[in-house]
Design an enzyme around this catalytic site. Structure first.
Site, short mmCIF file in Angstrom:
data_model
loop_
_atom_site.label_atom_id
_atom_site.label_comp_id
_atom_site.label_asym_id
_atom_site.label_seq_id
_atom_site.Cartn_x
_atom_site.Cartn_y
_atom_site.Cartn_z
N GLN B 237 7.66 -12.68 0.33
CA GLN B 237 7.57 -11.36 0.94
C GLN B 237 7.64 -11.45 2.47
O GLN B 237 7.77 -10.44 3.13
CB GLN B 237 6.28 -10.65 0.49
CG GLN B 237 6.32 -10.21 -0.97
CD GLN B 237 5.11 -9.44 -1.44
OE1 GLN B 237 4.47 -9.84 -2.39
NE2 GLN B 237 4.77 -8.35 -0.78
N CYS B 385 -1.30 -2.47 -1.87
CA CYS B 385 -2.11 -1.70 -0.94
C CYS B 385 -2.14 -2.46 0.36
O CYS B 385 -1.82 -3.62 0.41
CB CYS B 385 -3.54 -1.50 -1.44
SG CYS B 385 -4.55 -2.98 -1.39
N GLU B 760 2.36 2.21 -1.10
CA GLU B 760 1.10 1.78 -1.67
C GLU B 760 0.11 2.91 -1.87
O GLU B 760 -0.87 2.76 -2.59
CB GLU B 760 0.54 0.69 -0.76
CG GLU B 760 1.58 -0.42 -0.68
CD GLU B 760 1.28 -1.52 0.28
OE1 GLU B 760 0.63 -1.22 1.30
OE2 GLU B 760 1.68 -2.65 0.03
#
Lengths: 277, 806
Positions: B237, B385, B760
């Site tokens: 990521q 999140c 998120e």
């Protein structure tokens, strides 16, 4: 998630399959749809040198509707059980139960024979077959023999089938016209085994009750069936609760399972009664 | 030209810029099976690695015998910690300032821990090799409960830290203690609590779970011994951060490392961290001189790489008799497993948990967090999140409900009278954040009206009567949530990971014929960056989005950035994209003015062109300007039309939303049915409404899973009980609720295009909405708090404990 190496056999007839079983003894297993055996092999919880795929054996296929019995070949898939209109008319509870097994992709491959022969207490069909008083036909080196479903299961993954036998056919008496039939299953999600499931038949003065995944075998209770035949629902539930022996798992603790066993059984009885005529 | 007679509106529509529900350009390849994921990469002579994993949660590794494994045809090497030690790679730094064993160094601390790495010619030989490695373990006492881990006589987990009283985040007070993090005014908060009319005191547990990307983690390492260059493909990521960290720990010069994130099949935080598999694949490639692939199985993924949550949040919230909140206190015990591998900005060992005052104007607050080691897998990632924001949102949204019970108030009204008002923004929170913007009352009123809140409460009251009268066995729960997120990490002044500042970047090149390529420091894992970032550029400089190629993930070509997680791509890289585009537009203006023979200030931008002010028939399109920029000598202007922007955001962004869940609950079986799920999101400026809706559906479905059944569970021996999809709940289409989405728009005042990020929000907001619905169904019967996940047996247990079965 990769199995140990094994030899793949694909015989075209039963006697060849038995021949391979005899040759390799406990190093060999037959595989039907493979939904139980293959994951166990991938986890290396089952290591087999020889896997005998039954899908090319014509003798194991077909649904035959007789006047008083229905005969299912062991390699009949759940999908075939669901889509067979004659079967749905004769014994509708089979379709009702099969629709609650896994998901459509699994049901295209998963078979009735594999479901009942593996002895997995989570499988749906063993309890239903006990409720329906089905008979399993086993073929081995000494020929064929019949075993009632109600006598077949000994413990989890242990049945009265011996290692050199293959389950070939399932014969089910067609319930009398007007018999109320129901299969009710509580599960966590599509594809899950039952938290509790109940198969119920209610005829005129007759009844049969079996439950799934609440013990190390399917649970048919003659006492519960008799109570229900006499219209005593509370007695039926009490007798069944005395017969089950659920274990704690991620579905929940034992008191929860005992509670929902009673709830699901009552719902199945209600449903069967509503369909009785 | 036909184009010239089109209205600005028509021309604008053709650009498919911001606000357009442009179809995802990625989906052409994804829906045709033409994606290129790590496991699709096949290189000549490529080998495969697989791990021997510990069956025990805590044990000494007395010996490892690889003889039988090495005798298997195709098995080339078995690497253990002893082999990595001379390279200094038997341990690796974690993102949280701790260190983690790459391979078991004398002991194991969780079930599934990596013990040895088998390198073989294919997956089959590797699996046989793994099965043949003999490891002699001596079992040690196991502790899986973070409170027991902090008892004086608890087993010592991290012997490597013996005698170390100072950790990465301050003093350690116990051998299993990692850090204490404190924010806010402790004395003032305790004083307010002591003097308050009403105090609600509750333990809120957010259980351990795990992100569930369709694709598990994996990497292919290829060391070219001729050029000395290492190429590393992986499910990263943050590819640039991986390159820098790989360089720092391996000693390979950073220019000799090329990290490539190809297509990624979902991340959700699972692919932020650095895992032993990456290190082992690199080492194995260096040792063998061949490319080495490592890809997790689903069980590996669930057992070893990056769990999420596992926060025990003890809260106290005080209010006046009328319901005005006066203070909030929270102590969190954070179970980090065997190593602290949390993925948080370095200065925030509990992430942004200090957003736990939520959407409310709470004058004084105090938060403390204790990090604790246990015999569980490491991780602590932000599962869809921003760092620990979902824990914070769940905490405050439960505490509000508990306070409402204590006050005997309606929970919607309690929220309304405590919301931060529109005129209070920018709002300074008691725990240190400056909320950039918000309009909570408008969103709240819209949401309550949309679901007919008063009608639902009347129906619920009737249902309770019917239940008590024996007419029904089903209860109705109304789950309310108003969440505030904090995303877009972040300003370099306080946000870094391992010292790497959390800016992000975009580079745009306009081609002579007026199309373009843009490259970013982020990496899409399904968010649709190639679709949405092109829309930003389209609106900013008037080139159709369809004419813009977007690239991410290759550190040799993309500008440096910190990657995609924490809803940071749009707030940070999206801002960089707009800023780079504006640099191009500024240069284009000079070129247009020159071509039109007017002063720079006499032309103005209009959709896709610069026009002479007051003379709209005189203009130059961006296409004409692009051609001229390369092919016409313009005095004082360099040829070419390209720009790069590195954007250091001045603040976080604060998306918010109002979610309402209406749920039917079967008291006898614990089964539930979501009747309505209404999700109102305010993510500021909306770039692509269709993608926003998809994000909300996906995040809310994850939230549904987490709230209603998904968990990572261990028994007392540290055995992992949910390592397959049989027991780890992932909803199918059948279980997934239907969602109704809605929105308000409160642009971020400091973001160039006013966007705030949305990926998120639905996970953050939906978990408390589902959980509050369960709680609310039983409120009339005395339920105050019951921990998630709300699977069937736990809901049944609520009813059982309340006497509803007798």
């Amino acid at each position: 998630m990769i199995p140990a190496g094994f030899e793949y056999h694909r015989p075209a007839d039963l006697s060849s399959a038995i021949g391979i079983l005899l040759e390799h003894g406990d190093e060999a297993r037959v595989v039907a749809g493979g939904h139980s055996l293959i994951p166990m092999m991938k986890l290396r919880m089952a290591e087999l040198a020889h896997v005998i795929d039954l899908q090319d054996i014509g003798e194991l296929k077909g649904i035959e509707l007789g006047a008083s019995t229905v005969t299912l070949g062991a390699m009949v898939t759940q999908h075939e059980l669901i889509t067979h209109e004659g079967l749905a008319k004769a014994i509708p509870v089979i379709r009702e139960a099969a629709l609650q097994i896994a998901d459509p992709q699994v049901r295209y491959v998963g078979t009735i024979g594999g479901n009942v022969a593996n002895g997995d207490p989570g499988n749906d069909m063993p309890g239903l077959m006990q409720c329906l008083d089905a008979t399993f036909t086993l073929f081995g080196p000494d020929g064929t023999r019949d075993v009632p479903a109600r006598d077949f299961y000994q413990a989890a993954y242990f049945t009265s089938r011996s290692d050199d036998e293959i389950l070939t056919r399932i014969t089910i008496p067609v319930p009398a016209a007007g018999t109320g039939q129901a299969y009710v299953k509580q599960k966590r999600k599509i594809g899950d085994y039952a938290t509790a499931a109940a198969a119920v038949l209610i005829g005129n003065g007759t009844a049969s009750v079996a439950m799934t995944n609440l013990s190390d075998t399917p649970v048919y209770s003659a006492e519960a069936s008799e109570a229900l035949a006499n219209g005593d629902i509370d007695g039926c539930v009490a007798a069944m609760l005395a017969s089950i022996d659920p274990q704690e798992d991620m579905r929940g603790p034992i008191p929860f399972k005992r509670h929902v066993a009673a709830v699901i059984l009552r719902r199945a009885i209600d449903s069967a009664l509503s369909r009785k005529s | 030209m036909k184009d010239e007679v089109q209205s600005p509106e028509d021309r604008s529509a053709k650009l498919k810029g911001m606000g357009c529900s442009r179809k995802r350009v990625e989906d052409v390849r994804f829906t045709q099976g033409r994606g290129n994921y790590v496991d699709d990469i096949k290189l000549d002579g490529m080998l495969v690695g697989d791990f021997v994993r510990s069956p025990y949660a805590h044990a000494r590794v007395a010996s490892i015998n690889a003889e039988a494994a090495l005798a298997i045809p195709g098995v080339l090497a078995v690497i253990t910690a002893k082999d990595l030690e001379p390279l200094g790679l038997h341990w690796m730094p974690t993102l949280a300032g701790d260190k983690q064993m790459v391979l078991a160094d004398g002991k194991v601390l969780f079930q599934g821990q990596e013990v040895a790495f088998v390198v073989a010619k294919d997956r089959y030989a590797a699996a046989d090799g793994v099965a043949a490695v003999e490891v002699d373990y001596e079992e040690l006492p196991v502790v899986t409960d973070p409170f027991k881990a902090m008892e004086p006589d608890a087993p010592v987990l991290r012997e490597d830290l013996a005698g170390k009283t100072e950790g990465a985040h301050g003093p350690r007070r116990h051998h299993n203690h990692i850090f204490t993090w404190e924010v806010g005014d402790k004395d003032a908060t305790e004083k307010v609590l002591a003097e308050a009319d009403v105090v609600a005191d509750e333990m809120v547990y957010y259980h351990r779970t795990h992100p569930m990307p369709l694709e598990t983690c994996g990497a292919v390492a290829s060391m070219d011994k001729v050029t000395g260059k290492l190429t590393l493909w992986g499910t990263f990521q943050a590819p640039h951060a991986v390159r820098t960290v790989a360089s720092l720990i391996s000693g390979i010069a950073e220019h000799n490392i090329r990290v490539i994130s190809p297509d990624i099949g979902g991340g959700f935080g699972n692919k932020v961290g650095v895992y032993p598999g990456y290190i082992c694949a690199i080492v194995a490639s260096i040792v063998t001189g061949k490319p080495v692939k490592w890809v997790e199985s689903r069980m590996d993924n669930l057992m070893s790489t990056a769990f999420a949550r596992d926060y025990w949040m003890h809260g106290k919230i005080s209010a006046t008799k009328e319901g005005k909140i006066t203070g909030l206190w929270c102590h969190t015990t954070a179970d980090h497993g065997g190593f602290d591998a949390c993925a948080d900005p370095t200065k925030f060992p509990a992430g942004f948990m200090n957003i736990c005052t939520g959407s409310y104007d709470i004058p004084v607050a105090f938060l403390s967090v204790d990090g604790v080691y246990t015999n569980k897998a490491p991780g602590g990632v932000a599962y869809r999140c921003s760092f620990r924001v979902t824990e914070a949102a769940y905490f405050i949204e439960r505490m509000i409900e508990v306070l409402a019970i204590k006050l005997g108030m309606d929970a919607a009204e309690l929220r309304r009278i405590n919301f931060i008002r529109k005129d209070q923004f920018p709002y300074q929170s008691a725990l240190g954040w400056e909320y950039d913007s918000g309009d909570y009352h408008t969103a709240w009123d819209k949401a309550l009206k949309a679901v007919d809140y008063d009608g639902l409460r009347a129906e619920q009251a009737q249902r309770i009567e019917d239940f008590k009268a024996g007419k029904t066995r089903k209860l109705l729960g109304i789950g309310l949530t108003h969440f505030t997120e904090i995303v877009g990490a972040g300003p370099v002044k306080n946000c870094d990971i391992l010292g790497l500042g959390m800016f992000d970047s975009c580079e745009i090149r306009i081609h002579p014929t007026g199309s373009a390529i843009a490259r970013l420091g982020t990496i899409s894992q399904g968010q649709g960056h190639a679709t949405t970032f092109a829309q930003i550029i389209a609106s900013e400089i008037g080139i159709p989005a369809d004419d813009i190629t977007l690239e991410e993930g290759d550190t040799d070509t993309a500008p440096y950035g910190l990657g995609t997680y924490g809803s940071r791509s749009t707030p940070v890289a999206g801002a960089a994209t707009a800023m780079a585009a504006r640099k191009i537009r500024a240069k284009a203006q000079m070129i247009a003015a020159y071509l039109l023979e007017v002063h720079d200030d006499d032309v103005e931008f209009e959709v896709d062109r610069f026009v002479v002010k007051g003379a709209p028939e005189r203009f130059k399109t961006m296409k004409e300007i692009a051609f001229a920029s390369y092919n016409q000598a313009i005095p004082g202007v360099e040829p070419g039309l390209e720009a790069v922007s590195y954007y250091d955001p001045p603040n976080m962004t604060y998306p918010f939303g109002a979610y309402i869940c209406v749920m039917e609950i079967d008291v006898d079986t614990g089964e539930h049915k979501v009747r309505t799920f209404y999700a109102l999101d305010d993510c500021g400026t909306r770039i692509n409404p269709m993608i926003i809706e998809g994000q909300v559906h996906g995040g809310a479905t994850e939230g549904y899973a987490i709230a209603m059944g998904q968990e990572i569970a261990y028994d007392d021996m540290g055995n992992h009980k949910t390592a397959t999809l049989m027991d780890f709940f992932v909803p199918t289409a059948w279980e997934t609720p239907h969602y109704t989405t809605d929105h308000t728009v409160t642009p971020s005042p400091h973001h160039p295009i006013g966007a705030k990020g949305v990926g998120e929000s639905p996970n953050v907001g939906s978990v408390p909405a589902f959980s509050n619905a369960v709680h609310d169904a039983f409120r009339a019967f005395g339920l105050v708090q019951s921990h998630m996940p709300h699977d069937q047996w736990r809901i049944w247990r609520i009813a059982e404990n309340l006497g509803l079965h007798s």
